[in-house]
Design a protein around this motif. Sequence first.
Motif, PDB file in Angstrom:
ATOM      1  N   ASN A 153       4.019  23.713  12.413  1.00  0.00           N
ATOM      2  CA  ASN A 153       4.106  22.675  13.437  1.00  0.00           C
ATOM      3  C   ASN A 153       2.807  21.873  13.505  1.00  0.00           C
ATOM      4  OD1 ASN A 153       5.645  21.554  15.815  1.00  0.00           O
ATOM      5  ND2 ASN A 153       3.825  22.285  16.885  1.00  0.00           N
ATOM      6  N   LYS A 154       1.688  22.567  13.524  1.00  0.00           N
ATOM      7  CA  LYS A 154       0.390  21.893  13.622  1.00  0.00           C
ATOM      8  C   LYS A 154       0.132  21.024  12.402  1.00  0.00           C
ATOM      9  CE  LYS A 154      -4.563  22.763  14.296  1.00  0.00           C
ATOM     10  NZ  LYS A 154      -5.599  23.815  14.514  1.00  0.00           N
ATOM     11  N   GLN A 155       0.436  21.544  11.226  1.00  0.00           N
ATOM     12  CA  GLN A 155       0.148  20.796  10.004  1.00  0.00           C
ATOM     13  C   GLN A 155       1.016  19.545   9.875  1.00  0.00           C
ATOM     14  OE1 GLN A 155      -0.642  22.399   6.260  1.00  0.00           O
ATOM     15  NE2 GLN A 155      -1.720  24.217   6.981  1.00  0.00           N
ATOM     16  N   ILE A 156       2.305  19.668  10.146  1.00  0.00           N
ATOM     17  CA  ILE A 156       3.170  18.510   9.952  1.00  0.00           C
ATOM     18  C   ILE A 156       2.908  17.435  10.999  1.00  0.00           C
ATOM     19  CG2 ILE A 156       5.195  19.259  11.317  1.00  0.00           C
ATOM     20  CD1 ILE A 156       6.915  18.211   8.946  1.00  0.00           C
ATOM     21  N   ILE A 157       2.605  17.847  12.231  1.00  0.00           N
ATOM     22  CA  ILE A 157       2.304  16.865  13.270  1.00  0.00           C
ATOM     23  C   ILE A 157       0.984  16.163  12.984  1.00  0.00           C
ATOM     24  CG2 ILE A 157       1.664  16.608  15.705  1.00  0.00           C
ATOM     25  CD1 ILE A 157       3.817  18.697  16.329  1.00  0.00           C
ATOM     26  N   THR A 158      -0.015  16.918  12.539  1.00  0.00           N
ATOM     27  CA  THR A 158      -1.297  16.312  12.172  1.00  0.00           C
ATOM     28  C   THR A 158      -1.097  15.259  11.085  1.00  0.00           C
ATOM     29  OG1 THR A 158      -2.528  18.312  12.745  1.00  0.00           O
ATOM     30  CG2 THR A 158      -3.604  16.763  11.251  1.00  0.00           C
ATOM     31  N   ARG A 159      -0.288  15.582  10.096  1.00  0.00           N
ATOM     32  CA  ARG A 159      -0.034  14.640   9.003  1.00  0.00           C
ATOM     33  C   ARG A 159       0.692  13.398   9.493  1.00  0.00           C
ATOM     34  NH1 ARG A 159       4.568  16.227   5.265  1.00  0.00           N
ATOM     35  NH2 ARG A 159       5.654  14.614   6.439  1.00  0.00           N
ATOM     36  N   LEU A 160       1.738  13.577  10.303  1.00  0.00           N
ATOM     37  CA  LEU A 160       2.522  12.442  10.778  1.00  0.00           C
ATOM     38  C   LEU A 160       1.712  11.540  11.705  1.00  0.00           C
ATOM     39  CD1 LEU A 160       5.966  14.173  11.415  1.00  0.00           C
ATOM     40  CD2 LEU A 160       5.406  12.539   9.595  1.00  0.00           C
ATOM     41  N   LEU A 161       0.858  12.140  12.542  1.00  0.00           N
ATOM     42  CA  LEU A 161       0.010  11.329  13.426  1.00  0.00           C
ATOM     43  C   LEU A 161      -1.009  10.526  12.628  1.00  0.00           C
ATOM     44  CD1 LEU A 161      -0.638  13.838  16.365  1.00  0.00           C
ATOM     45  CD2 LEU A 161       0.764  11.765  16.440  1.00  0.00           C
ATOM     46  N   LYS A 162      -1.531  11.122  11.561  1.00  0.00           N
ATOM     47  CA  LYS A 162      -2.502  10.427  10.711  1.00  0.00           C
ATOM     48  C   LYS A 162      -1.842   9.264   9.985  1.00  0.00           C
ATOM     49  CE  LYS A 162      -5.930  11.233   7.066  1.00  0.00           C
ATOM     50  NZ  LYS A 162      -6.543  12.264   6.172  1.00  0.00           N
ATOM     51  N   GLU A 163      -0.615   9.470   9.512  1.00  0.00           N
ATOM     52  CA  GLU A 163       0.105   8.430   8.782  1.00  0.00           C
ATOM     53  C   GLU A 163       0.660   7.353   9.701  1.00  0.00           C
ATOM     54  OE1 GLU A 163       1.754  11.390   5.202  1.00  0.00           O
ATOM     55  OE2 GLU A 163       3.088  10.695   6.801  1.00  0.00           O
ATOM     56  N   ASN A 164       0.838   7.690  10.986  1.00  0.00           N
ATOM     57  CA  ASN A 164       1.448   6.766  11.946  1.00  0.00           C
ATOM     58  C   ASN A 164       0.603   6.717  13.215  1.00  0.00           C
ATOM     59  OD1 ASN A 164       4.324   6.408  10.545  1.00  0.00           O
ATOM     60  ND2 ASN A 164       3.816   8.573  10.509  1.00  0.00           N
ATOM     61  N   PRO A 165      -0.535   6.008  13.194  1.00  0.00           N
ATOM     62  CA  PRO A 165      -1.480   6.031  14.312  1.00  0.00           C
ATOM     63  C   PRO A 165      -0.935   5.477  15.624  1.00  0.00           C
ATOM     64  CG  PRO A 165      -2.072   4.360  12.686  1.00  0.00           C
ATOM     65  CD  PRO A 165      -1.017   5.203  12.066  1.00  0.00           C
ATOM     66  N   ASP A 166       0.167   4.726  15.573  1.00  0.00           N
ATOM     67  CA  ASP A 166       0.740   4.183  16.809  1.00  0.00           C
ATOM     68  C   ASP A 166       1.620   5.192  17.544  1.00  0.00           C
ATOM     69  OD1 ASP A 166      -0.512   1.776  16.361  1.00  0.00           O
ATOM     70  OD2 ASP A 166       1.214   0.890  15.314  1.00  0.00           O
ATOM     71  N   VAL A 167       1.937   6.291  16.875  1.00  0.00           N
ATOM     72  CA  VAL A 167       2.771   7.324  17.494  1.00  0.00           C
ATOM     73  C   VAL A 167       1.895   8.226  18.355  1.00  0.00           C
ATOM     74  CG1 VAL A 167       4.187   9.355  17.013  1.00  0.00           C
ATOM     75  CG2 VAL A 167       4.479   7.284  15.641  1.00  0.00           C
ATOM     76  N   ASN A 168       2.346   8.553  19.563  1.00  0.00           N
ATOM     77  CA  ASN A 168       1.504   9.367  20.440  1.00  0.00           C
ATOM     78  C   ASN A 168       2.228  10.506  21.149  1.00  0.00           C
ATOM     79  OD1 ASN A 168       2.978   8.078  22.454  1.00  0.00           O
ATOM     80  ND2 ASN A 168       1.353   6.589  22.890  1.00  0.00           N
ATOM     81  N   SER A 169       3.471  10.793  20.752  1.00  0.00           N
ATOM     82  CA  SER A 169       4.166  11.898  21.409  1.00  0.00           C
ATOM     83  C   SER A 169       5.116  12.591  20.432  1.00  0.00           C
ATOM     84  CB  SER A 169       4.959  11.418  22.634  1.00  0.00           C
ATOM     85  OG  SER A 169       5.974  10.497  22.254  1.00  0.00           O
ATOM     86  N   VAL A 170       5.338  13.868  20.716  1.00  0.00           N
ATOM     87  CA  VAL A 170       6.237  14.698  19.916  1.00  0.00           C
ATOM     88  C   VAL A 170       7.325  15.236  20.836  1.00  0.00           C
ATOM     89  CG1 VAL A 170       6.410  16.684  18.381  1.00  0.00           C
ATOM     90  CG2 VAL A 170       4.296  15.361  18.446  1.00  0.00           C
ATOM     91  N   TRP A 171       8.563  15.244  20.348  1.00  0.00           N
ATOM     92  CA  TRP A 171       9.704  15.665  21.148  1.00  0.00           C
ATOM     93  C   TRP A 171      10.505  16.734  20.415  1.00  0.00           C
ATOM     94  CZ3 TRP A 171      11.055  13.047  25.864  1.00  0.00           C
ATOM     95  CH2 TRP A 171      10.192  11.997  26.193  1.00  0.00           C
ATOM     96  N   VAL A 172      11.134  17.611  21.185  1.00  0.00           N
ATOM     97  CA  VAL A 172      11.989  18.636  20.602  1.00  0.00           C
ATOM     98  C   VAL A 172      13.126  18.933  21.576  1.00  0.00           C
ATOM     99  CG1 VAL A 172      10.570  20.531  21.528  1.00  0.00           C
ATOM    100  CG2 VAL A 172      12.054  20.939  19.552  1.00  0.00           C
ATOM    101  N   GLN A 173      14.314  19.190  21.032  1.00  0.00           N
ATOM    102  CA  GLN A 173      15.475  19.546  21.842  1.00  0.00           C
ATOM    103  C   GLN A 173      15.843  21.001  21.566  1.00  0.00           C
ATOM    104  OE1 GLN A 173      18.709  16.690  21.490  1.00  0.00           O
ATOM    105  NE2 GLN A 173      17.273  14.990  21.190  1.00  0.00           N
ATOM    106  N   ILE A 174      16.032  21.770  22.637  1.00  0.00           N
ATOM    107  CA  ILE A 174      16.279  23.208  22.496  1.00  0.00           C
ATOM    108  C   ILE A 174      17.441  23.628  23.398  1.00  0.00           C
ATOM    109  CG2 ILE A 174      15.283  25.518  22.746  1.00  0.00           C
ATOM    110  CD1 ILE A 174      12.523  24.275  22.401  1.00  0.00           C
ATOM    111  N   PHE A 175      18.413  24.326  22.818  1.00  0.00           N
ATOM    112  CA  PHE A 175      19.494  24.864  23.637  1.00  0.00           C
ATOM    113  C   PHE A 175      18.942  25.939  24.569  1.00  0.00           C
ATOM    114  CE2 PHE A 175      22.272  23.235  20.188  1.00  0.00           C
ATOM    115  CZ  PHE A 175      23.168  22.520  20.982  1.00  0.00           C
ATOM    116  N   SER A 176      19.501  26.012  25.772  1.00  0.00           N
ATOM    117  CA  SER A 176      18.980  26.932  26.788  1.00  0.00           C
ATOM    118  C   SER A 176      19.082  28.386  26.369  1.00  0.00           C
ATOM    119  CB  SER A 176      19.719  26.721  28.118  1.00  0.00           C
ATOM    120  OG  SER A 176      21.101  27.015  27.960  1.00  0.00           O
ATOM    121  N   CYS A 177      20.010  28.716  25.461  1.00  0.00           N
ATOM    122  CA  CYS A 177      20.159  30.096  25.011  1.00  0.00           C
ATOM    123  C   CYS A 177      19.013  30.526  24.104  1.00  0.00           C
ATOM    124  CB  CYS A 177      21.486  30.270  24.274  1.00  0.00           C
ATOM    125  SG  CYS A 177      21.676  29.191  22.832  1.00  0.00           S
ATOM    126  N   ASN A 178      18.275  29.563  23.559  1.00  0.00           N
ATOM    127  CA  ASN A 178      17.193  29.868  22.623  1.00  0.00           C
ATOM    128  C   ASN A 178      15.887  30.069  23.397  1.00  0.00           C
ATOM    129  OD1 ASN A 178      15.627  30.199  20.356  1.00  0.00           O
ATOM    130  ND2 ASN A 178      16.317  28.324  19.351  1.00  0.00           N
TER     131      ASN A 178
END
Length: 220
Positions: A153-178
């Motif tokens: 998670n840390k590595q892929i987000i670091t890479r995506l933020l570096k490649e896309n400097p205008d992006v400033n948030s990360v989102w995830v959807q999780i079913f309540s059973c998980n």
Amino acid sequence: MMDRFIIRAATVHDAPFLAEAIIEAEKSGTDKLSYSTIFNLSEDDVRKYLINILEEEIDGCELSVSSFIVAEFDGKAVAALSAWVEGLEDVPSTIIKANLLNFTLPKECIVRAMSLNEVIRELHVEYLPKTIQIGACYVKNEFRGNRLLGILNKQIITRLLKENPDVNSVWVQIFSCNISSLKAFEKAGYTVVTTRESSKKEIENYLPSNKKHVLTKNFK
């Protein structure tokens, strides 16, 4: 043991393992696979079609090889996580995914899914453009407890933020059973901002739960 793991971008050769990761993530700790229940397919058929889709190497959605990062141990992928920047080419990932499914699956599967739209759409949450969206997260049982998802998670987000400097948030959807995933993301600094709950009892015939949480984390 940690020094024996190699973290790398996924390649098309990982398609069978990525299909396994998508299937297990979709189940969310249950035995309910939405690709099976919605499209009326066996799990083996789902795996076959997912591999076919991944091998197309179409970017920009949760079924894209380029969205995945994997952890490798002794030459074999043992953990995977997908994340992408939503609408990077001004095409929603849901459209890309739908086109891939329409192209790959038998027509009767698509017709069945369309007939169930009224039942399952209450849990649909639109992805926000120009945000990082986290998709499938999976670690093989024997390799759990090594913090692999946190590392991926840390590595892929670091890479995506570096490649896309205008992006400033990360989102995830999780079913309540998980519950384990929900706790892990909250521990990592994610906050629940929306909870969707379906009023239709029959939705549990098709999805792992009738409730879904949307979490986010800001970086700027």
